[in-house]
Design a protein around this motif. Structure first.
Motif, PDB file in Angstrom:
ATOM      1  N   ASP A 177       1.039  -1.204  -0.233  1.00  0.00           N
ATOM      2  CA  ASP A 177       0.031  -0.057   0.014  1.00  0.00           C
ATOM      3  C   ASP A 177       0.725   1.263  -0.073  1.00  0.00           C
ATOM      4  O   ASP A 177       0.317   2.358  -0.085  1.00  0.00           O
ATOM      5  N   GLN A 368     -12.493  -1.800  -3.403  1.00  0.00           N
ATOM      6  CA  GLN A 368     -12.313  -2.189  -4.788  1.00  0.00           C
ATOM      7  C   GLN A 368     -13.059  -3.521  -5.055  1.00  0.00           C
ATOM      8  O   GLN A 368     -13.151  -3.685  -6.344  1.00  0.00           O
ATOM      9  N   MET A 397      -6.629  -1.873  -3.008  1.00  0.00           N
ATOM     10  CA  MET A 397      -6.118  -2.542  -4.143  1.00  0.00           C
ATOM     11  C   MET A 397      -4.844  -3.224  -3.635  1.00  0.00           C
ATOM     12  O   MET A 397      -4.671  -4.498  -3.825  1.00  0.00           O
ATOM     13  N   TYR A 408      -6.433  -1.101 -12.859  1.00  0.00           N
ATOM     14  CA  TYR A 408      -6.475   0.244 -12.988  1.00  0.00           C
ATOM     15  C   TYR A 408      -6.867   0.710 -14.285  1.00  0.00           C
ATOM     16  O   TYR A 408      -7.477   1.736 -14.544  1.00  0.00           O
ATOM     17  N   PHE A 424      -7.722   7.251  -4.915  1.00  0.00           N
ATOM     18  CA  PHE A 424      -7.110   5.854  -4.883  1.00  0.00           C
ATOM     19  C   PHE A 424      -6.577   5.889  -3.556  1.00  0.00           C
ATOM     20  O   PHE A 424      -5.717   6.475  -2.843  1.00  0.00           O
ATOM     21  N   SER A 427      -3.218   1.910  -2.323  1.00  0.00           N
ATOM     22  CA  SER A 427      -2.981   2.038  -3.930  1.00  0.00           C
ATOM     23  C   SER A 427      -1.641   2.239  -4.150  1.00  0.00           C
ATOM     24  O   SER A 427      -0.674   2.349  -3.368  1.00  0.00           O
ATOM     25  N   THR A 428      -1.385   2.138  -5.356  1.00  0.00           N
ATOM     26  CA  THR A 428       0.162   2.497  -5.990  1.00  0.00           C
ATOM     27  C   THR A 428       0.322   4.155  -5.748  1.00  0.00           C
ATOM     28  O   THR A 428      -0.510   4.481  -5.434  1.00  0.00           O
ATOM     29  N   LEU A 443      -4.136  10.430  -4.689  1.00  0.00           N
ATOM     30  CA  LEU A 443      -3.851   8.955  -4.379  1.00  0.00           C
ATOM     31  C   LEU A 443      -3.268   8.930  -2.932  1.00  0.00           C
ATOM     32  O   LEU A 443      -2.329   9.926  -2.485  1.00  0.00           O
TER      33      LEU A 443
END
Length: 629
Positions: A177, A368, A397, A408, A424, A427-428, A443
């Protein structure tokens, strides 16, 4: 006497010709196997070399002749070929990349790109092809691999970054994460382990932030693998095997490079990314958000009455959005979407209508798993759009593996089609996503306000690491969390400027804002987006003072670690005279100070331990007594 002179001249000419004949091929061979790419005299310079004996490639970076990245291996291994060795040079092609684009949020809205690009083509003895693309700009160097069809799945990269062992390093332990804490080491003394690829180093050539750009479901997310005692940080992919079909262009391996102000202000990872895929962006509107999770938790999310009260407060403050977090659609774990009446059970349409009448937009949290398949997205997204929801905060995610990246790609296209802005979480990190998909407003990918183990040093490192590469949903403003956060109230107010986010989520309770009217009124003034960003003072882990401009006003945010002090901040925001209003920590709470200074003067602020400040600077003229509007 003539004959001896003629003989001497002839001998000299013969010797010179012999010298030229013997040295010219060596000079040509050296040039053929070493290439440089740079955007200018004081810009970072990449040097790519091909070792004749092994056929291996290395890339190094310098700035003004000083080391940034030492020679580092370059290469990729697939099912069909190992292009990290036995390479033979084929040809080189150069071009200049010049672009202008406009964003909806970020450090500045108008962007101008100028990069020099070199494409170097190679082949193995078996005929496998590899193109190495290298770009250099005033604030960075990046490279990527281009492979033709038929190479098979990717099994890994031999890419690595070799840093001087004594280089200062600010690293976040890798987590799926991306919520690892940033800690200071040297490049060699960092513990053995894996680190996020948003790693910052200080070398003789200045500061360098390692990063990634243009990451999609065609590839796999990267992290950095490191062994204690070495200055080498290897690129490790999230997948042991990256599925490919046809030609492949990998993400950019980026090095944002310059002095600390240049790195902080850089938009290099966005500049490398593809242009926007959203034709009409008129519905994408950044702004401040009253976030209700830390204010009330799941019970508030399950209560229409509580959410209406939050909407009322946001409307009173002219904050454009209110975010409804987890709990609003829960019965047990989730609505039974196989029930044909599931869409009519929610009170969300009533809330959005109520909020719309008050000029407030609603952002909703969603797991998600509710958007995992095309069928689920076809149920949820049109419904949210029809209800009048303005954006979705998608959570959990927790992966940068190729299947998640493909998800994505799909959800980005689907949310854009239904005019839903995106935040997000779990997340990335951005990696250029906000240029290509401008409805991605922010994000998480950060150890933010929800965490109870943050340190003041971590807070002062984020502007130089995570927030460099894109909007960051840290959720500042949680004034009620006294004792759970490492900073003072003035520093907490300053975070709303020091940290950039297209949807700036305020995490406090209405009661905590009303108890601090100076901070509340400062948050009321925050604009939706920024025209420019500058670093006024900073040192990772110690201090960060950023100025962000909207129109003719500069907003200031300063955060500090360590003991109390009188901070000295160069007011490098332009010439002329400025009225500077600061919010600082006083003995009985927050206090406001006003000063008239000239551009370039030093702004002094009394800072408590773990403290900071917030402020506004506006052009001064006789009769101007406040920057508030």
């Amino acid at each position: 006497m003539a004959f001896p002179i003629r003989s001497a001249v002839a001998a000299l000419c013969a010797g010179l010709a012999a010298t030229l004949l013997t040295t010219a091929p060596a000079r040509a061979e050296k040039q053929e196997h070493a290439w440089t790419v740079s955007a200018g005299a004081h810009a970072p310079r990449a040097r790519i070399t091909l070792d004749d004996s092994t056929g291996t490639l290395n890339l190094s970076v310098t700035r003004d002749g000083r080391t940034v990245i030492e020679p580092s291996p370059v290469g990729i291994v697939t099912e069909q070929a190992d292009t990290s060795r036995e390479l033979r040079f084929l040809h080189r092609k150069n071009r200049t990349v010049e672009e202008r684009y406009r964003t909806k949020s970020g450090k500045r809205l108008d962007r101008r790109v100028r990069m020099h690009e070199t494409r170097l083509s190679f082949a193995t003895p078996a005929g496998a092809r590899l193109d190495l693309l290298v770009r250099a700009s005033a604030d960075g160097v990046a490279y990527r691999y281009v492979l033709p069809a038929g190479h098979g799945d990717v099994l890994g990269e031999t890419s690595a970054f070799n840093l001087p062992p004594d280089a200062r390093a600010w690293l976040g332990t890798y987590r799926a994460d991306n919520e690892g804490q940033f800690t200071e080491y040297t490049a060699a003394t960092a513990p053995t382990g894996e680190y996020s690829d948003q790693a910052l180093f200080e070398t003789a050539g200045g500061y360098t932030l390692l990063a990634e750009s243009d990451l999609t479901g065609t590839y796999s997310g990267a992290r950095l693998a490191h062994d204690n005692g070495s200055g080498t940080y290897r690129v490790k992919l999230a997948d042991a095997r990256v599925k490919t079909d046809g030609p492949l262009t990998t993400p950019w391996r980026a090095m944002v490079t310059g002095d600390l102000a240049t790195v902080t202000r850089s938009t290099f990872t966005d500049d490398l990314a593809p242009a926007s895929k959203v034709a009409d962006t008129s519905w994408i509107k950044p702004g401040t958000v009253l976030w209700t999770w830390l204010a009330g938790g799941r019970p508030a999310g399950q209560s229409l009455a509580a959410q209406k009260a939050y909407v009322d407060y946001a409307a009173e403050r002219n904050w454009p959005y209110e975010a409804v977090d987890a709990g609003w659609y829960f019965k047990t774990d989730a609505w039974d979407t196989t029930d044909p009446d599931w869409q009519t059970d929610s009170w969300m349409p009533e809330l959005t209508a109520y909020a719309r009448a008050k000029g407030v937009g609603i952002i909703v949290w969603i797991h998600q798993r509710e958007l995992d398949t095309p069928e689920e997205r076809a149920q949820w997204l049109p419904t949210l759009e029809r209800w009048g929801v303005k954006g979705v905060k998608i959570d959990f995610m927790d992966s940068e593996a190729q299947p998640t990246l493909k998800w994505y790609d799909a959800v980005l296209a689907d949310t854009a089609a239904h005019h839903l802005m995106v935040d997000f979480h779990g997340s990335t990190i951005p990696k250029g996503i906000q240029r290509t998909w401008p409805h991605v407003m922010t994000l998480e990918g950060v150890a933010g306000e929800e965490k109870r183990n943050n340190t003041a040093a971590h807070l002062t490192t984020l502007p130089f690491t995570r927030n460099v590469i894109g909007s960051m949903d840290f959720t500042p403003g949680a004034f009620q969390r006294v004792g759970l956060r490492p900073n003072s109230d003035a520093a907490e107010a300053g975070l709303a400027v020091a940290y950039e986010s297209g949807l700036q989520m305020f995490a406090g309770t209405p009661e905590s804002y009303d108890a601090r009217p100076l901070a509340r009124d400062f948050l009321d003034q925050l604009p939706a987006a920024w025209d420019d960003t500058r670093l006024l003072a900073g040192r990772p882990g110690q201090e960060a003072v950023l100025a962000r401009r909207s129109g003719d006003r500069w907003f200031l945010g300063g955060v500090y670690a360590g003991a109390a002090r009188t901070a000295e901040v160069p007011l490098t925001i332009g010439s002329g005279r400025w009225l500077v209003e600061t919010i600082e920590d006083g003995t009985g709470g927050l206090v406001r100070n006003r000063k008239v200074l000239r551009g370039g003067d030093t702004l002094t602020v009394d800072v408590v331990a773990g403290g900071g400040f917030a402020g506004i600077a506006c052009p001064w003229r006789p009769g101007v007594t406040t920057c508030h509007r």
